[in-house]
Design a protein around this motif. Structure first.
Motif, mmCIF file in Angstrom:
data_model
loop_
_atom_site.group_PDB
_atom_site.id
_atom_site.type_symbol
_atom_site.label_atom_id
_atom_site.label_comp_id
_atom_site.label_asym_id
_atom_site.label_seq_id
_atom_site.Cartn_x
_atom_site.Cartn_y
_atom_site.Cartn_z
ATOM 1 N N TRP A 8 36.850 41.166 92.731
ATOM 2 C CA TRP A 8 37.069 40.706 91.365
ATOM 3 C C TRP A 8 36.037 39.650 91.003
ATOM 4 C CZ3 TRP A 8 40.126 42.244 87.399
ATOM 5 C CH2 TRP A 8 41.156 43.146 87.689
ATOM 6 N N ALA A 9 35.416 39.821 89.833
ATOM 7 C CA ALA A 9 34.428 38.863 89.355
ATOM 8 C C ALA A 9 34.798 38.371 87.957
ATOM 9 C CB ALA A 9 33.039 39.500 89.316
ATOM 10 N N LEU A 10 34.660 37.077 87.746
ATOM 11 C CA LEU A 10 34.781 36.479 86.419
ATOM 12 C C LEU A 10 33.376 36.295 85.858
ATOM 13 C CD1 LEU A 10 36.116 34.848 84.057
ATOM 14 C CD2 LEU A 10 35.913 32.820 85.538
ATOM 15 N N ILE A 11 33.156 36.795 84.649
ATOM 16 C CA ILE A 11 31.883 36.598 83.964
ATOM 17 C C ILE A 11 32.169 35.900 82.647
ATOM 18 C CG2 ILE A 11 29.876 37.701 82.911
ATOM 19 C CD1 ILE A 11 30.195 39.992 84.888
ATOM 20 N N THR A 12 31.654 34.687 82.485
ATOM 21 C CA THR A 12 31.825 33.989 81.214
ATOM 22 C C THR A 12 30.723 34.425 80.250
ATOM 23 O OG1 THR A 12 30.507 32.040 81.835
ATOM 24 C CG2 THR A 12 32.860 32.015 82.399
ATOM 25 N N GLY A 13 31.077 34.428 78.974
ATOM 26 C CA GLY A 13 30.122 34.898 77.979
ATOM 27 C C GLY A 13 29.791 36.363 78.153
ATOM 28 N N ALA A 14 30.820 37.172 78.407
ATOM 29 C CA ALA A 14 30.618 38.580 78.778
ATOM 30 C C ALA A 14 30.462 39.511 77.587
ATOM 31 C CB ALA A 14 31.783 39.055 79.639
ATOM 32 N N SER A 15 30.625 39.019 76.381
ATOM 33 C CA SER A 15 30.666 39.918 75.227
ATOM 34 C C SER A 15 29.294 40.384 74.761
ATOM 35 C CB SER A 15 31.384 39.230 74.056
ATOM 36 O OG SER A 15 30.642 38.107 73.600
ATOM 37 N N ARG A 16 28.241 39.696 75.177
ATOM 38 C CA ARG A 16 26.915 40.045 74.674
ATOM 39 C C ARG A 16 25.839 39.540 75.635
ATOM 40 N NH1 ARG A 16 26.936 35.767 69.567
ATOM 41 N NH2 ARG A 16 26.990 33.864 70.835
ATOM 42 N N GLY A 17 24.605 39.947 75.363
ATOM 43 C CA GLY A 17 23.463 39.436 76.100
ATOM 44 C C GLY A 17 23.538 39.661 77.591
ATOM 45 N N LEU A 18 23.162 38.636 78.340
ATOM 46 C CA LEU A 18 23.101 38.747 79.793
ATOM 47 C C LEU A 18 24.475 38.910 80.422
ATOM 48 C CD1 LEU A 18 20.363 36.050 80.547
ATOM 49 C CD2 LEU A 18 20.080 38.520 80.245
ATOM 50 N N GLY A 19 25.494 38.333 79.798
ATOM 51 C CA GLY A 19 26.848 38.511 80.320
ATOM 52 C C GLY A 19 27.301 39.950 80.205
ATOM 53 N N TYR A 20 27.010 40.565 79.091
ATOM 54 C CA TYR A 20 27.343 41.975 78.874
ATOM 55 C C TYR A 20 26.621 42.854 79.891
ATOM 56 C CZ TYR A 20 27.880 46.419 76.362
ATOM 57 O OH TYR A 20 28.179 47.703 76.023
ATOM 58 N N LEU A 21 25.315 42.654 80.039
ATOM 59 C CA LEU A 21 24.538 43.460 80.978
ATOM 60 C C LEU A 21 25.033 43.261 82.404
ATOM 61 C CD1 LEU A 21 20.925 42.914 79.586
ATOM 62 C CD2 LEU A 21 22.328 44.979 79.382
ATOM 63 N N SER A 22 25.406 42.040 82.741
ATOM 64 C CA SER A 22 25.907 41.754 84.089
ATOM 65 C C SER A 22 27.232 42.458 84.337
ATOM 66 C CB SER A 22 26.070 40.244 84.286
ATOM 67 O OG SER A 22 24.825 39.583 84.216
ATOM 68 N N ALA A 23 28.094 42.467 83.327
ATOM 69 C CA ALA A 23 29.394 43.119 83.475
ATOM 70 C C ALA A 23 29.227 44.612 83.746
ATOM 71 C CB ALA A 23 30.235 42.893 82.227
ATOM 72 N N VAL A 24 28.378 45.257 82.990
ATOM 73 C CA VAL A 24 28.158 46.692 83.182
ATOM 74 C C VAL A 24 27.516 46.958 84.548
ATOM 75 C CG1 VAL A 24 26.914 48.707 82.315
ATOM 76 C CG2 VAL A 24 28.012 47.137 80.705
ATOM 77 N N PHE A 25 26.570 46.118 84.929
ATOM 78 C CA PHE A 25 25.911 46.252 86.230
ATOM 79 C C PHE A 25 26.930 46.173 87.362
ATOM 80 C CE2 PHE A 25 23.620 44.849 89.953
ATOM 81 C CZ PHE A 25 22.370 45.429 89.870
ATOM 82 N N MET A 26 27.806 45.187 87.295
ATOM 83 C CA MET A 26 28.803 45.015 88.355
ATOM 84 C C MET A 26 29.817 46.146 88.357
ATOM 85 S SD MET A 26 27.903 42.298 90.029
ATOM 86 C CE MET A 26 29.296 41.533 90.868
ATOM 87 N N ALA A 27 30.210 46.601 87.176
ATOM 88 C CA ALA A 27 31.177 47.696 87.091
ATOM 89 C C ALA A 27 30.624 48.972 87.706
ATOM 90 C CB ALA A 27 31.571 47.936 85.637
#
Length: 247
Positions: A8-27
């Protein structure tokens, strides 16, 4: 290299930009996600996208300038029974660019430190005991390479402070399987970086995430994401683990 499938990972600021890209990458690697934004609506798109990749995910909300909201967000994660393995403190705020920098208001420092330093550290303090008890954790705090620009004093000072407290705290976890590191994405064309930035947001991957995958029990390093552009994740992690420590 750490296998994040099922973690499980928490990503702050996940709705856009680098947070969004990081979320998809991890998923795509099978990592379950807690997605933070100021409102649930902001995360609707990324939540749908990561769930379509077959992972569990949900949204938490908090205005990061309000420490009561930050604490409530952390307690919400606890109440849901989620045991965080990874934290990417990605969210940040560039308060202003002051051409007349000698007129920089005190509020620039106050707001910048609350969002860019205090909030991520409160998140670290909340979840580190759990990580230590379970014997595993990866925290990656997002910093900035801005230097010698008094026009951005509030932001750069807050990020410099984040570097300091992350490194100091990491010293106490050196040699364990709980690691703290920093990532500098470089100047990217995000809402924060603006349209004139030289780097695409995609160029920051996989570099902004290598701290989540290192497996050498070292803390306190700053990973410059642009040094890993074009590498596979495996190549990036191998390079990151060769980077000397800061102590």
């Amino acid at each position: 290299m750490v296998n994040v499938k099922g973690k499980w990972a928490l990503i702050t600021g996940a709705s856009r930009g680098l947070g969004y890209l990081s979320a998809v990458f991890m998923a795509k690697l099978g990592c379950n996600l807690v997605l933070h934004s100021r409102t649930e609506e902001h995360c609707a798109k990324v939540l749908s996208e990561v769930k379509s990749l077959g992972v569990d995910a949900y949204v938490v909300t908090a205005e990061l300038s309000d420490m009561e909201q930050v604490d409530r967000m952390c307690r919400t994660i606890d109440e849901k029974g989620t045991k965080l393995d990874i934290i990417l403190n990605n969210a940040g705020l560039q308060i202003a660019y002051r051409k007349d920098y000698l007129a920089t208001p005190a509020s620039d420092y106050d707001i910048s430190f609350r969002i860019n330093t205090t909030a991520p550290m409160m998140i670290c303090y909340h979840f580190l005991p759990q990580m230590k008890e379970r014997g595993f954790g990866r925290i990656v705090n997002t910093t900035s390479g801005i230097d010698l620009e008094p026009e951005q004093a509030g932001y750069s000072a807050a990020k410099a402070a984040l570097n300091k407290v992350t490194r100091d705290l990491g010293k106490n976890y050196e040699g364990t399987d709980v690691t703290l590191s920093l990532t500098d994405p470089g100047w990217c064309r995000t809402d924060l970086g603006g349209p004139k930035a030289p780097n695409s947001p995609e160029s920051a991957l996989p570099g902004i995430l290598v701290g989540a995958f290192i497996d050498d029990k070292k803390c306190g390093r700053i990973f410059s994401a642009q040094e890993f552009t074009g590498m596979t994740l495996e190549e990036a992690v191998a390079r990151a683990e060769k980077q000397a420590g800061v102590y």
